[in-house]
Motif scaffolding. Sequence first.
Motif: not given
Length: 126
Positions: A121-126, A22-37
């Motif tokens: 690399w730029s990612f947006d939260k999805y 459930e997230g654990g050590d992921a902190g602010d990285l937690l979740g799915q990110w989509r590569l911009s473009g």
Amino acid sequence: MAKFFKYIFLLTSYIFLLSCQEGGDAGDLLGQWRLSGSDTQYISFSGSIVWIKNLKENELYGNFQHVGDSLFIQCYSIKGIPEDTTLVEKSFGFRPFNNIRLKIETLSSDRLQLRKDNQTWSFDKY
């Protein structure tokens, strides 16, 4: 038959780890990110597990550590196929496959920007 059970065991272990952490050590990285473009390239973080996926190609799992402004990723190829290395090194441009070190330039609730050498690399939260 033994290989089949090995794959089932590894897949079950990853699913269990993802569901329990459930997230654990992921902190602010937690979740799915989509590569911009891109509508096909995603990276997800949960606990200490990273999931790298290209909808047109393949997907794989690994471990990650977020230390200061650095992100360390260790990828694992369950099937041991060349497409796993291609996914990471060619599709995403992360190198080397099993020992990736990236600098986190930006990390907010909806934006992640990573850098290595002259590549960004730029990612947006999805």
